[in-house]
Every structure is written in structure tokens, then in C-alpha cells.
Design a protein around this motif. Structure first.
Motif, PDB file in Angstrom:
ATOM      1  N   VAL A 124      30.643 -71.750 -78.854  1.00 28.70           N
ATOM      2  CA  VAL A 124      30.543 -70.325 -78.568  1.00 28.70           C
ATOM      3  C   VAL A 124      30.283 -70.112 -77.071  1.00 28.70           C
ATOM      4  O   VAL A 124      30.879 -69.227 -76.448  1.00 28.70           O
ATOM      5  N   ALA A 168      36.111 -71.066 -81.945  1.00 34.36           N
ATOM      6  CA  ALA A 168      34.750 -71.428 -81.548  1.00 34.36           C
ATOM      7  C   ALA A 168      33.978 -72.012 -82.719  1.00 34.36           C
ATOM      8  O   ALA A 168      34.001 -71.473 -83.822  1.00 34.36           O
ATOM      9  N   ARG A 169      33.300 -73.101 -82.468  1.00 33.74           N
ATOM     10  CA  ARG A 169      32.518 -73.788 -83.504  1.00 33.74           C
ATOM     11  C   ARG A 169      31.178 -74.168 -82.892  1.00 33.74           C
ATOM     12  O   ARG A 169      31.139 -74.733 -81.814  1.00 33.74           O
ATOM     13  N   GLY A 170      30.121 -73.852 -83.576  1.00 33.69           N
ATOM     14  CA  GLY A 170      28.799 -74.296 -83.119  1.00 33.69           C
ATOM     15  C   GLY A 170      28.337 -73.596 -81.844  1.00 33.69           C
ATOM     16  O   GLY A 170      29.065 -72.813 -81.247  1.00 33.69           O
ATOM     17  N   ASN A 171      27.106 -73.908 -81.441  1.00 36.71           N
ATOM     18  CA  ASN A 171      26.534 -73.263 -80.254  1.00 36.71           C
ATOM     19  C   ASN A 171      27.343 -73.531 -79.003  1.00 36.71           C
ATOM     20  O   ASN A 171      27.690 -72.623 -78.258  1.00 36.71           O
ATOM     21  N   LEU A 228      38.143 -68.124 -78.582  1.00 34.80           N
ATOM     22  CA  LEU A 228      37.286 -67.273 -79.409  1.00 34.80           C
ATOM     23  C   LEU A 228      37.501 -67.565 -80.890  1.00 34.80           C
ATOM     24  O   LEU A 228      36.561 -67.719 -81.659  1.00 34.80           O
ATOM     25  N   ARG A 229      38.781 -67.653 -81.274  1.00 30.79           N
ATOM     26  CA  ARG A 229      39.109 -67.892 -82.679  1.00 30.79           C
ATOM     27  C   ARG A 229      38.589 -69.248 -83.157  1.00 30.79           C
ATOM     28  O   ARG A 229      38.142 -69.386 -84.281  1.00 30.79           O
TER      29      ARG A 229
END
Lengths: 116, 167
Positions: B85, B79-82, B76-77
């Protein structure tokens, strides 16, 4: 207002509403975006009378052939807000520039709520 | 025959997944066409997984609940981009279910995959088929049937991954 461009044959106008609906549909395709919401009360009244509002939650300001977009979104609980906001900005900039051929100067994302 | 997986094994699984993704990120980059064809999907997923793997590595306990929590928190921390996520949502669903069991079986794992897929779908207002979402959904659906027939993890993963390849 609208953005204008002219070529050899004449002028092209793209209205703010058209840009707003493209931006709204691009935003809804992003992961983590649950909904777009109106910011002003008067917008909610307008929604009551109109059947469908495509550019809901999107404010578009244009200046010459430059576009500025303000976005009001509700995100899903349990995701990284900064990552989603970043991907919204990127997606909208790309989609609107591809659609209109004009430069998007700024995309401001306002997170107004979180849905659990 | 591997019938259950415990915390120590799970830790190794996460690190292995991270290394595998690292090796293949260039290939994933080349698949990237949606929504913005800028070719950074592999890198985004890699960074997400890197943060998840670091958190799992730093986790002091070998209990599944602690490990699963740091796995989902790390994803979660970072997460980058679609795609990152979506990956973090899948991992979050997977971890909430796996954290309940200290030694999980193939059946538990299939349930966890279903929860992960559901969570990933819920995160998108207008889910588009033909993306990573489709892959995880179909894999989760078939995993349940496969888990019933085969309690051995090695065979289970082989079959589930094959389904993923076939889509």
C-alpha cells in the motif's frame, strides 16, 4: 467482561478496555487508516465528558479466553480498501495475541468513511 | 548523456524495476520485522509491482499521461499488505506529477519524488520512522538538490540511489 487465564500462581484478567486500546493503536499504525470512529451516538457523548478514549472505535467481545474484535475505521482516499482491511486484520491479530497471549478469533473491519 | 526521458523509455524503466525487485524479493523478505514479522514484505511489494508492470505493459499509448495513469492504477489494484500500500501511494504521487510532462527532466523527477513521499506520509495516521517512508523522504529531499546540479539522468540516479543506500 474480560478474558481470564489461570496458571499455577493464580488468575490473570485482561479487561476489554485494555485489549481495545492495544487494538486501536495497532490499527492506527497501519497504512491508510486515518481515524477510528465511534459507531453509537452514546459513545460520542461519553467522549465529550471523558478526556481521552483509548479504545475509540473498537468493540471487543470476549468469551472465555477467545477474543472477537469489531473495528470502525475511516480510510484514506486513493488506496486499495481490501488490501488495507487485510493488513489491519493481520496486524491486530498479531499484536493482540502477542500482548494478551489469548487467541483472537475474529477481527471484523467496518469501513465507515473515506477521507479525501 | 540522457537529459530527458520519454514514454517509451519510462515503460522500460518500469519493467526493469519489476525485474530487479523480482530478483531481490527474498532479501527484502528477510528485512521484514514491522509491524508483523511474518516475512512477506518482499513478496507483497513484488505482487504490487507485478500488477503495475502488467498494466504498463498493456497500455496502448506511449504518451506519458496514459502510461503514468496505468502505472498508478495497476499499483493501486494490486496493492498487497502494508508495504504494498505504501508503494502504491508513492507510485500514485510519482505518476500524477510525471503524467504532466511528455519528456521529463531530472528536475521534474525530483518534484515527482517529493509528491510521492508526501502522499505516502499522508496515508499513515502515525508514521513510523525507520521504515520505507524514511527512505523515500530522505531520497526525495536530496533529489531536489542533486537535480539542480546534474541534468544527466544516469548521474542523477546514481547519486540519489547512493543517498538511499547511505541512510
Amino acid at each position: 467482561m474480560s478474558v481470564t487465564t489461570s496458571n499455577y500462581y493464580g488468575k490473570i484478567f485482561i479487561s476489554d478496555e485494555a485489549i481495545a486500546s492495544v487494538a486501536a493503536s495497532a490499527a492506527l499504525e497501519c497504512v491508510g487508516v486515518v481515524d477510528l470512529v465511534n459507531k453509537k451516538l452514546s459513545d460520542n457523548f461519553a467522549e465529550l465528558f471523558k478526556k481521552q478514549q483509548l479504545g475509540k472505535g473498537v468493540k471487543v467481545i470476549t468469551n472465555g479466553n477467545r477474543i472477537f474484535i469489531d473495528l470502525f475505521v475511516i480510510l484514506k482516499y486513493g488506496i486499495s480498501i481490501s488490501a488495507v482491511a487485510e493488513s489491519i486484520k493481520k496486524t491486530i491479530k498479531y499484536k493482540v495475541e502477542e500482548f494478551s497471549g489469548m487467541i483472537v478469533d475474529a477481527v471484523n473491519v467496518n469501513v465507515v468513511g473515506v477521507r479525501v | 548523456m540522457q537529459k530527458t526521458i520519454n514514454g517509451a523509455m519510462f515503460r522500460k524503466m518500469v519493467i526493469g524495476a519489476y525485474n530487479n525487485l523480482d530478483a531481490n524479493k527474498k532479501y527484502i523478505d528477510s528485512l521484514n520485522v514491522y509491524p508483523v514479522p511474518d516475512g512477506d514484505t518482499g513478496n507483497n511489494m513484488f505482487l504490487t509491482m507485478k500488477s503495475a508492470a502488467t498494466h504498463v505493459n498493456d497500455c496502448t499509448t506511449n504518451n506519458m499521461d496514459g502510461l503514468a495513469e496505468s502505472f498508478s492504477k495497476g499499483a493501486l489494484r494490486g496493492a498487497r499488505g502494508n508495504s504494498g500500500v505504501i508503494l502504491s501511494q508513492i507510485i500514485r504521487g510519482l505518476s500524477t506529477e510525471l503524467g504532466l510532462h511528455n519528456d521529463f527532466t531530472t528536475k521534474n523527477f525530483a518534484d515527482a519524488m517529493a509528491v510521492g513521499a508526501k502522499m505516502a506520509y499522508k496515508a499513515v495516521a502515525a508514521p513510523k520512522e525507520g521504515t520505507i517512508l524514511t527512505v523515500i523522504r530522505v531520497m526525495a529531499e536530496s533529489a531536489e538538490a542533486i537535480a539542480k546540479k546534474c541534468p544527466d539522468f544516469e548521474e542523477f540516479f546514481k547519486q540519489v540511489l547512493q543517498v538511499g543506500e547511505d541512510i
